[in-house]
Scaffold this motif. Structure first.
Motif, mmCIF file in Angstrom:
data_model
loop_
_atom_site.group_PDB
_atom_site.id
_atom_site.type_symbol
_atom_site.label_atom_id
_atom_site.label_comp_id
_atom_site.label_asym_id
_atom_site.label_seq_id
_atom_site.Cartn_x
_atom_site.Cartn_y
_atom_site.Cartn_z
ATOM 1 N N THR A 10 0.861 -1.180 0.000
ATOM 2 C CA THR A 10 0.000 0.000 0.000
ATOM 3 C C THR A 10 0.897 1.229 0.000
ATOM 4 N N PHE A 11 0.616 2.160 -0.896
ATOM 5 C CA PHE A 11 1.384 3.394 -1.007
ATOM 6 C C PHE A 11 0.472 4.569 -0.657
ATOM 7 N N THR A 12 1.047 5.591 -0.010
ATOM 8 C CA THR A 12 0.287 6.781 0.354
ATOM 9 C C THR A 12 1.041 8.022 -0.101
ATOM 10 N N GLY A 13 0.361 8.859 -0.871
ATOM 11 C CA GLY A 13 0.940 10.114 -1.329
ATOM 12 C C GLY A 13 0.250 11.290 -0.670
ATOM 13 N N HIS A 14 0.983 12.380 -0.492
ATOM 14 C CA HIS A 14 0.447 13.569 0.167
ATOM 15 C C HIS A 14 0.714 14.798 -0.691
ATOM 16 N N GLY A 15 -0.211 15.747 -0.628
ATOM 17 C CA GLY A 15 -0.042 17.008 -1.336
ATOM 18 C C GLY A 15 -0.761 18.117 -0.606
ATOM 19 N N THR A 16 -0.275 19.342 -0.777
ATOM 20 C CA THR A 16 -0.858 20.509 -0.121
ATOM 21 C C THR A 16 -0.902 21.669 -1.102
#
Length: 99
Positions: free
Chosen positions: A32-38
């Motif tokens: 499972t991969f998790t990406g973040h952005g703001t």
């Protein structure tokens, strides 16, 4: 013979006080991969939530894409078929220009 695989993706967007955050989760067969952005709205800009959502989501997806490509590179290396590694350069002076 064709093989079809489906990887579920979940994208969550939260907007609060001119800041939009995105979290995207991808489940593969192996991990499972998790990406973040703001995204942050400038105080003088109009409040258009869709723009912050697009930017934050795009950044989260770009983060996720980078993780997938690094994992693929590692898997290729483990299989003995690694692409050439990028050489590491030593910076002399003006190091901020290389950042």
């Amino acid at each position: 013979m064709a093989i079809s695989v489906e990887w579920p993706v979940r994208l969550r967007l939260v907007e609060e006080g001119g800041t939009t955050t995105a979290r995207v989760e991808l489940r593969t067969r192996a991990a499972t991969f998790t990406g973040h952005g703001t995204a942050r709205r400038s105080p003088e800009d109009r409040d258009v939530p869709e723009i912050g959502e697009e930017i934050a989501a795009g950044r989260a997806l770009r983060d996720l894409a980078g993780q997938l490509l690094r994992t693929a590179d590692d898997d290729l290396e483990d299989a003995g078929a690694a692409p050439p590694r990028h050489e590491t350069r030593t910076a002399y002076g003006w190091t901020d220009a290389l950042a």
